[in-house]
Design an enzyme around this catalytic site. Structure first.
Site, mmCIF file in Angstrom:
data_model
loop_
_atom_site.group_PDB
_atom_site.id
_atom_site.type_symbol
_atom_site.label_atom_id
_atom_site.label_comp_id
_atom_site.label_asym_id
_atom_site.label_seq_id
_atom_site.Cartn_x
_atom_site.Cartn_y
_atom_site.Cartn_z
ATOM 1 N N GLY A 245 0.767 -1.240 0.000
ATOM 2 C CA GLY A 245 0.000 0.000 0.000
ATOM 3 C C GLY A 245 0.792 1.281 0.000
ATOM 4 N N GLU A 279 4.047 -6.659 1.806
ATOM 5 C CA GLU A 279 3.545 -7.067 0.485
ATOM 6 C C GLU A 279 3.506 -5.882 -0.482
ATOM 7 O OE1 GLU A 279 -0.410 -8.380 1.509
ATOM 8 O OE2 GLU A 279 0.299 -10.113 2.639
ATOM 9 N N GLY A 281 3.686 -3.704 -3.793
ATOM 10 C CA GLY A 281 3.596 -3.905 -5.234
ATOM 11 C C GLY A 281 4.023 -2.640 -5.950
ATOM 12 N N ARG A 282 3.122 -1.652 -5.896
ATOM 13 C CA ARG A 282 3.339 -0.379 -6.586
ATOM 14 C C ARG A 282 4.688 0.263 -6.222
ATOM 15 N NH1 ARG A 282 -1.215 2.678 -7.964
ATOM 16 N NH2 ARG A 282 -2.314 1.359 -6.475
ATOM 17 N N ARG A 318 -5.801 2.524 -15.960
ATOM 18 C CA ARG A 318 -5.917 3.291 -14.707
ATOM 19 C C ARG A 318 -6.562 4.662 -14.878
ATOM 20 N NH1 ARG A 318 -2.267 4.833 -11.777
ATOM 21 N NH2 ARG A 318 -3.203 4.319 -9.793
ATOM 22 N N CYS A 349 -12.843 2.817 -29.015
ATOM 23 C CA CYS A 349 -14.139 3.473 -29.200
ATOM 24 C C CYS A 349 -14.882 3.603 -27.882
ATOM 25 C CB CYS A 349 -14.951 2.710 -30.230
ATOM 26 S SG CYS A 349 -14.115 2.747 -31.805
ATOM 27 N N GLU A 350 -14.368 4.427 -27.015
ATOM 28 C CA GLU A 350 -14.975 4.741 -25.721
ATOM 29 C C GLU A 350 -14.616 6.193 -25.413
ATOM 30 O OE1 GLU A 350 -16.720 2.866 -23.534
ATOM 31 O OE2 GLU A 350 -16.467 0.897 -24.490
ATOM 32 N N TYR A 377 0.260 -2.078 -12.218
ATOM 33 C CA TYR A 377 -1.141 -2.039 -12.637
ATOM 34 C C TYR A 377 -1.280 -1.421 -14.032
ATOM 35 C CZ TYR A 377 -1.278 -2.946 -7.679
ATOM 36 O OH TYR A 377 -1.027 -3.486 -6.437
HETATM 37 C C1 LIG Z 1 -2.882 -5.235 -3.952
HETATM 38 C C2 LIG Z 1 -2.351 -5.826 -2.725
HETATM 39 C C3 LIG Z 1 -1.050 -5.556 -2.306
HETATM 40 C C4 LIG Z 1 -0.132 -4.597 -3.039
HETATM 41 O O1 LIG Z 1 -0.606 -3.298 -2.963
HETATM 42 P P1 LIG Z 1 0.321 -2.081 -3.431
HETATM 43 O O2 LIG Z 1 -0.526 -0.893 -3.192
HETATM 44 O O3 LIG Z 1 0.623 -2.291 -4.864
HETATM 45 O O4 LIG Z 1 1.537 -2.093 -2.584
HETATM 46 C C5 LIG Z 1 -0.581 -6.190 -1.179
HETATM 47 N N1 LIG Z 1 -1.364 -7.042 -0.475
HETATM 48 C C6 LIG Z 1 -2.629 -7.325 -0.840
HETATM 49 C C7 LIG Z 1 -3.420 -8.269 -0.035
HETATM 50 C C8 LIG Z 1 -3.168 -6.725 -1.975
HETATM 51 O O5 LIG Z 1 -4.418 -6.998 -2.320
#
Ligand SMILES: *Cc1c(COP(=O)(O)O)cnc(C)c1O
Length: 430
Positions: A245, A279, A281-282, A318, A349-350, A377
């Protein structure tokens, strides 16, 4: 003029935009457009920044595969020491294919099927992050059938507001994700009674693109209360997973520094000696990638000027889906800039196929534009809408570039469809 500081591997040399030591114009010539381009240096730096911030404790960084599951990128993350957060058996298969260690995999998601649970049990993953009572019983049933044990954690909703976009806010009481804070103790007690369930951890993930430290601190404090309560019940939590997050800079957001994040969390963790799991990601991949696109036409309507480009919402959803803002910059800077305000639109076409609105650009047909911060994403959410082929992907390191995903061909697009129908039959024939 665009501020390139959040994108450390991007720079203008003379008038030309480079990623690491490669000109984006050259990449467009070699691979065509639209093209996703990733910087290995940016990726590895972002990963290391995370791991180094928590070097003083036993920590597992489980990259969230859903942000970008390209096999080559996963492989590089494996080599950097990453674990993985997955949300499907398909993502687990990607991780295993990339050589990831199943003992560093946590399995999140609200709708794990029996087949997925069985696959993950057989793969011997580190932990299931359970999101409901029903899932607990399903995992027990699957584990019992296989005569195995399942390591579990409950994803608890600490009910803190991450102050982010409602679509990416996941830790509130009425969210579809996780289990309500008030029921967590009861669920742990139930889990403790089950023969094939081994309680390992507790986890939360309160949302995405969070740029304020306080929600993370509040969430941690609530989770620590639960860990304490569980301890009094004789239930020992051996790892604490604080989810992902962490936000990044898209426009002018000030992201939380990893040092401040680590300091805030670690200073509150004296009473907990177990392993930490994250965890992200981004934060790892978001600003490591861009989408390179070519301007097809400039088009004028009474109120707007459009730059119609060859990338579209099927490549990058996004902006249409979340109203997300991505910086868009010229790949070649004109010496005497005359800036005009453009809506950068794709060919789909949107009406919603706008990648950026009201952007001050100096551009013309045939020019290249770079849509920044699209590593997370981006390609992973792409589709074939309008029978468009998904873009190729390239990984850059210093002056080297590697194709890591081919542009889809027309044959790829129709691969699942049964062309027998085209020759043998028509349903109206009798
Ligand atoms: C999407 C997600 C993440 C990663 O979120 P980011 O904002 O990309 O860091 C981690 N854990 C869970 C359970 C998620 O659904």
């Amino acid at each position: 003029m665009a501020n390139l500081t959040p994108f450390p591997e991007l720079s203008y040399r003379q008038q030309e935009l480079y990623i690491e030591d490669i000109s984006l114009t050259d990449l467009a010539t070699i691979y065509g457009t639209p093209l996703y381009v990733y910087s290995y240096s940016a990726l590895s730096k972002a990963y290391r920044e995370f791991s180094e911030a928590f070097a003083s404790r036993e920590t597992m960084i489980c990259y969230a595969v859903k942000a970008n599951g390209n096999l080559a990128l996963l492989r590089e993350l494996v080599m950097l020491g990453a674990g993985f957060d997955i949300v499907s058996a398909g993502e687990l298969k990607r991780v295993l294919k990339a050589g990831g260690d199943p003992q560093k995999v946590v399995f999140s998601g609200v709708g794990k099927s029996k087949e997925e649970i069985i696959f993950a049990l057989n793969a011997n993953i580190f932990c299931f992050n359970i999101e409901s009572e029903a899932e607990l019983y399903r995992i027990q049933e699957c584990a019992s059938e296989l005569n195995m044990d399942a390591n579990v954690s409950f994803r608890v909703n600490p009910d803190v507001d991450p102050k982010t976009h409602p679509y990416i806010s996941t830790g509130l009481k009425n969210s579809k994700f996780g289990v309500p804070f008030d029921t967590a103790i009861d669920l742990y007690k139930k889990a403790n009674q089950l023969n094939n369930i081994i309680i390992k951890g507790i986890d939360c993930h309160i949302g995405s693109q969070i740029t304020d430290l306080n929600p993370f601190i509040e969430a941690l404090e609530r989770i620590l209360e639960l860990i304490d309560e569980l301890k009094h019940l004789g239930i020992i939590i051996s790892h604490l997973d604080l989810g992902g997050g962490l936000g990044i800079t898209y426009k002018d957001e000030s992201p939380i520094s990893l040092a401040a994040y680590a300091e805030a969390l670690l200073s509150r963790l004296h009473g907990f000696s177990g392993k930490l799991v994250f965890e992200p990601g981004r934060r790892i991949i978001g600003n490591s990638g861009l989408l390179l696109t070519k301007v097809e036409f400039l088009k004028h309507s009474p109120e707007h000027q459009f730059a119609i480009v060859d990338a579209a919402m099927n490549d990058l959803v996004r902006p249409s889906l979340y109203d997300a803002w991505h910086e868009i910059i010229e790949v070649t800077r004109q010496p005497n800039l005359t800036l005009n305000e453009f809506d950068v639109a794709g060919p789909v076409c949107e009406t919603g196929d706008i990648l950026g609105s009201k952007r001050k650009l100096s551009t013309k047909s045939g020019d290249l534009l770079a849509i920044l911060s699209t590593g997370a994403y981006g390609s992973v959410m792409s589709s074939n809408y309008n029978a468009r082929s998904r873009a190729a992907e390239v990984l850059v390191y210093k002056d080297q570039h590697y194709l890591i995903s081919q542009r889809e061909s027309f044959d790829d697009l129709i691969r699942r469809e049964l062309t027998d129908f085209l020759t043998q039959s028509s349903l109206t024939k009798t």
